[in-house]
Design an enzyme around this catalytic site. Structure first.
Site, mmCIF file in Angstrom:
data_model
loop_
_atom_site.group_PDB
_atom_site.id
_atom_site.type_symbol
_atom_site.label_atom_id
_atom_site.label_comp_id
_atom_site.label_asym_id
_atom_site.label_seq_id
_atom_site.Cartn_x
_atom_site.Cartn_y
_atom_site.Cartn_z
ATOM 1 N N THR A 28 0.824 -1.224 0.000
ATOM 2 C CA THR A 28 0.000 0.000 0.000
ATOM 3 C C THR A 28 0.851 1.264 0.000
ATOM 4 O OG1 THR A 28 -1.828 -1.101 1.084
ATOM 5 C CG2 THR A 28 -1.725 1.273 1.378
ATOM 6 N N CYS A 42 -2.653 -19.227 20.502
ATOM 7 C CA CYS A 42 -2.833 -18.017 21.308
ATOM 8 C C CYS A 42 -1.832 -16.963 20.847
ATOM 9 C CB CYS A 42 -2.562 -18.292 22.781
ATOM 10 S SG CYS A 42 -3.703 -19.466 23.491
#
Ligand code: ASP
Length: 503
Positions: free
Chosen positions: A16, A288
Site C-alpha cells: 500500500t 494463542c
C-alpha cells in the site's frame, strides 16, 4: 551530506505504501503499485532525506502487493542485501503489510550473522495522492533507524519492523489490525524502540551479533511446509488428511490450543502420527497470541511429545513457517538435525530453547520379579554440547518415550514403580540418595501411568555437567510391588533454557 556516511538502500517491493489510485480523479478507483521512479518523483520525503545522506532505491521487479509474496521473493530481497551489504549503513524494505511479518521472519533466518539494520516498513494508507497518511512518517523513521551513524541512535543489528509508534523484532511480530495505524504487535517480546517526539531505542533488548563471524545468506528454502489449525469439531476428512499427509511435504505446523493441547481422540492423533512417520518434522505452536507451548504440561499435550512432535515455545506461526522452510531447505541438515534445531532459539524468535540429545542405549527395560529381574539401566550422551547458556537453564529432564508399565506376576497388590536416577556413576556402584550423583526420582502407580516417563534432574545436572562433557544416567528400581516391568523405546536428555538474545 555527512562525510563517510554510506547512506541507506531502500528495497522497494510494493504494498500500500507504494500504491496510488489507478484513476486519481476517482476515489473509488482501485489502488495499484506504482513504479519506483514515480514513487521517488511523487514522494517528497525521499528528496528531503537525500539532502542529508545517500538514499538509493532498488526496485524488486515487479513490485507487488505483498499477498503475492513467495519464498523466491524473500531470496530476491536477501540477495539485494547481500550484494550491497558493504556499501550502506543499513537497509529499509518497503513492503505491504499483509505478509510483512512473514518476510521479516524469513529474512531473520536467512541473513546469518547480520550486523546492520534491516528495517521493514509499509503503511495502511498510500502516500501518493493523500494528505492524511501514515506512510510518510513510517518511511522517514525507518530511514533514520537504518542509518545509525547519521541519526546517532543505537544500531539495531537485526531484522525489524517499524510501524506507527513501535519498532518491533521482525520474527516476533504479527499483523494484528487490518486497518488501524498501530497495525502490528509483538506479544511475546517487548518493543525494540518507541517513536514519539524522540526515537527511543532500547539497546538492552537488541540482538548483539558476534561481528567476528562473516555475514552470509541462506538461500535455499523448502516451501513444502503446511500449517494446520486445531479447532473444536475438527473433522478427519480427506481435506484434513491431505493437509497433514500430502506426499512430498517435509514439515507440518500444528496450531494447537493454549500450551500445546489438542483433542486426544485416537483417529486424530493417528493422522498426525502418520505425518511424523512419513518423516515430516511436526512442530507444535500455540494459536494463542501470547504465551508458550509446554508439551507435557497436560496429558492432552504429552500425547504429542510421545508421538514425536516437537515444541515451538512461543514462536509466532509466521516465524515458525519461515524457520521450518529455512531449516528444511538446508541440505547439510538431516530430518533429525532439523528436529533438534527447530526447538532452539536462533535469532531471538522464541523465549525458550529445548536442547535435546538422544541417549545412546535408547531402549530399555526395568523389571522386578519374573525370571530375570533387571533393576538397573544405564545410558549416556557422548557430548552434551555447548550451545546452551549455563546460567539460563530452567529445567533438565530425562524423557522416556513410548513407555509401558505391566505386571509380570499375578498379584493383588497395586502395581507401582519407584525409580531413582543418578548421574555419572558406574552401573555397579552403590546408589544412595545422599550421594552427590543422585538426580531425581520417578514414582508412579499403574493407574496413574501414561506413556511417558519424565525425571527432573535439573539441580544435579547443573552441579555435575558442564559444556561438552559426556554424561551418563543410571536408573535403579528402588522399590516396586512384586513383578512390575517398565519398558521404553527411546530415551532423551532435554535441557531447557531461557533465551539470551545476545549471541
Ligand atoms: N494488500 C496490501 C499488501 O500487503 C496491504 C498493505 O500493504 O497494507 O501489499
Amino acid at each position: 551530506m555527512s562525510a563517510g556516511n554510506k547512506g541507506v538502500l531502500i528495497i522497494y517491493t510494493g504494498g500500500t505504501i507504494a500504491c496510488a489510485r489507478r484513476d486519481p480523479n476517482n476515489s473509488e478507483s482501485p489502488l495499484a503499485v506504482v513504479s519506483k521512479d514515480r514513487f521517488v518523483r511523487e514522494v517528497p520525503s525521499i528528496g528531503l532525506m537525500q539532502q542529508k545522506f545517500t538514499v538509493d532505491i532498488h526496485e524488486v521487479v515487479p513490485p507487488l502487493d505483498s499477498t503475492e509474496m513467495k519464498p523466491e521473493n524473500w531470496v530476491q530481497i536477501a540477495e539485494i542485501i547481500e550484494d550491497n551489504y558493504d556499501d550502506y549503513e543499513g537497509f529499509v524494505v518497503l513492503h505491504g503489510t499483509d505478509t510483512m511479518a512473514y518476510t521479516a521472519s524469513a529474512l531473520s533466518f536467512m541473513l546469518v550473522n547480520l550486523a546492520k539494520p534491516v528495517v521493514l516498513t509499509g503503511a495502511q494508507l498510500p502516500i501518493i495522492g493523500r494528505t492524511r497518511t501514515d506512510g510518510n512518517r513510517n518511511l522517514i523513521t525507518a530511514i533514520e533507524i537504518a542509518n545509525p551513524s547519521y541519526s546517532k541512535l543505537p544500531a539495531v543489528k537485526e531484522v525489524c519492523i517499524l510501524f506507527d509508534e513501535f519498532l518491533l523484532r521482525g520474527n516476533r511480530t504479527s499483523k494484528t489490525s487490518a486497518s488501524g495505524f498501530r497495525g502490528f504487535h509483538s506479544p511475546n517480546y517487548p518493543p525494540l524502540g518507541e517513536v514519539g517526539e524522540q526515537i527511543q531505542i532500547y539497546a538492552d533488548r537488541l540482538i548483539r551479533p558476534d561481528e567476528t563471524k562473516a555475514f552470509r545468506v541462506r538461500k535455499h528454502l523448502d516451501p513444502n511446509v503446511a500449517i494446520q489449525l486445531v479447532y473444536p469439531g475438527i473433522q478427519l476428512t480427506d481435506a484434513f488428511r491431505n493437509v497433514v499427509q500430502t506426499k512430498g511435504q517435509t514439515g507440518l505446523i500444528l496450531l494447537a490450543y493454549g500450551t500445546g493441547n489438542v483433542p486426544t481422540s485416537k483417529p486424530f492423533l493417528d493422522a498426525i502420527e502418520i505425518a511424523r512417520k512419513d518423516n515430516q518434522v511436526v512442530l507444535v505452536v500455540t494459536q494463542c497470541l501470547q504465551g508458550a507451548v509446554k508439551l507435557g504440561a497436560y496429558e492432552t499435550s504429552a500425547v504429542l511429545l510421545d508421538r514425536g512432535l516437537v515444541s515451538g515455545s512461543d514462536i509466532t506461526h509466521e516465524a515458525a513457517l519461515c524457520k521450518m522452510m529455512v531449516l528444511l531447505g538446508d541440505e547439510d541438515l538431516s530430518v533429525e538435525n532439523v528436529m533438534v534445531e527447530v526447538q532452539k532459539d536462533s535469532v531471538g524468535e522464541q523465549s525458550f530453547s529445548i536442547h535435546t540429545h538422544t541417549i545412546s542405549e535408547t531402549r530399555g527395560t526395568l523389571e522386578t520379579g519374573g525370571v530375570e529381574p533387571r533393576t538397573r539401566w544405564r545410558g549416556a550422551v557422548r557430548n552434551v554440547g555447548s550451545d546452551w547458556p549455563t546460567d539460563e537453564i530452567s529445567k533438565v529432564l530425562l524423557r522416556f518415550y513410548d513407555a509401558t508399565m505391566d505386571a509380570v506376576a499375578d498379584t493383588d497388590e497395586e502395581t507401582s514403580l519407584e525409580i531413582d536416577c543418578h548421574i555419572g556413576v558406574e552401573s555397579s556402584s552403590q546408589l544412595d540418595r545422599d550421594a552427590k550423583s543422585f538426580a531425581g526420582t520417578f514414582v508412579r502407580s499403574k493407574a496413574d501411568f501414561r506413556s511417558m516417563v519424565m525425571i527432573d534432574i535439573t539441580e544435579t545436572f547443573k552441579d555435575l555437567v558442564s559444556h561438552n562433557d559426556p554424561a551418563s544416567f543410571t536408573l535403579s528400581l528402588v522399590d516396586s510391588a512384586v513383578g512390575t516391568r517398565l519398558t521404553w523405546q527411546k530415551a532423551e536428555l532435554a535441557i531447557m533454557t531461557n533465551s539470551n538474545s545476545a549471541r
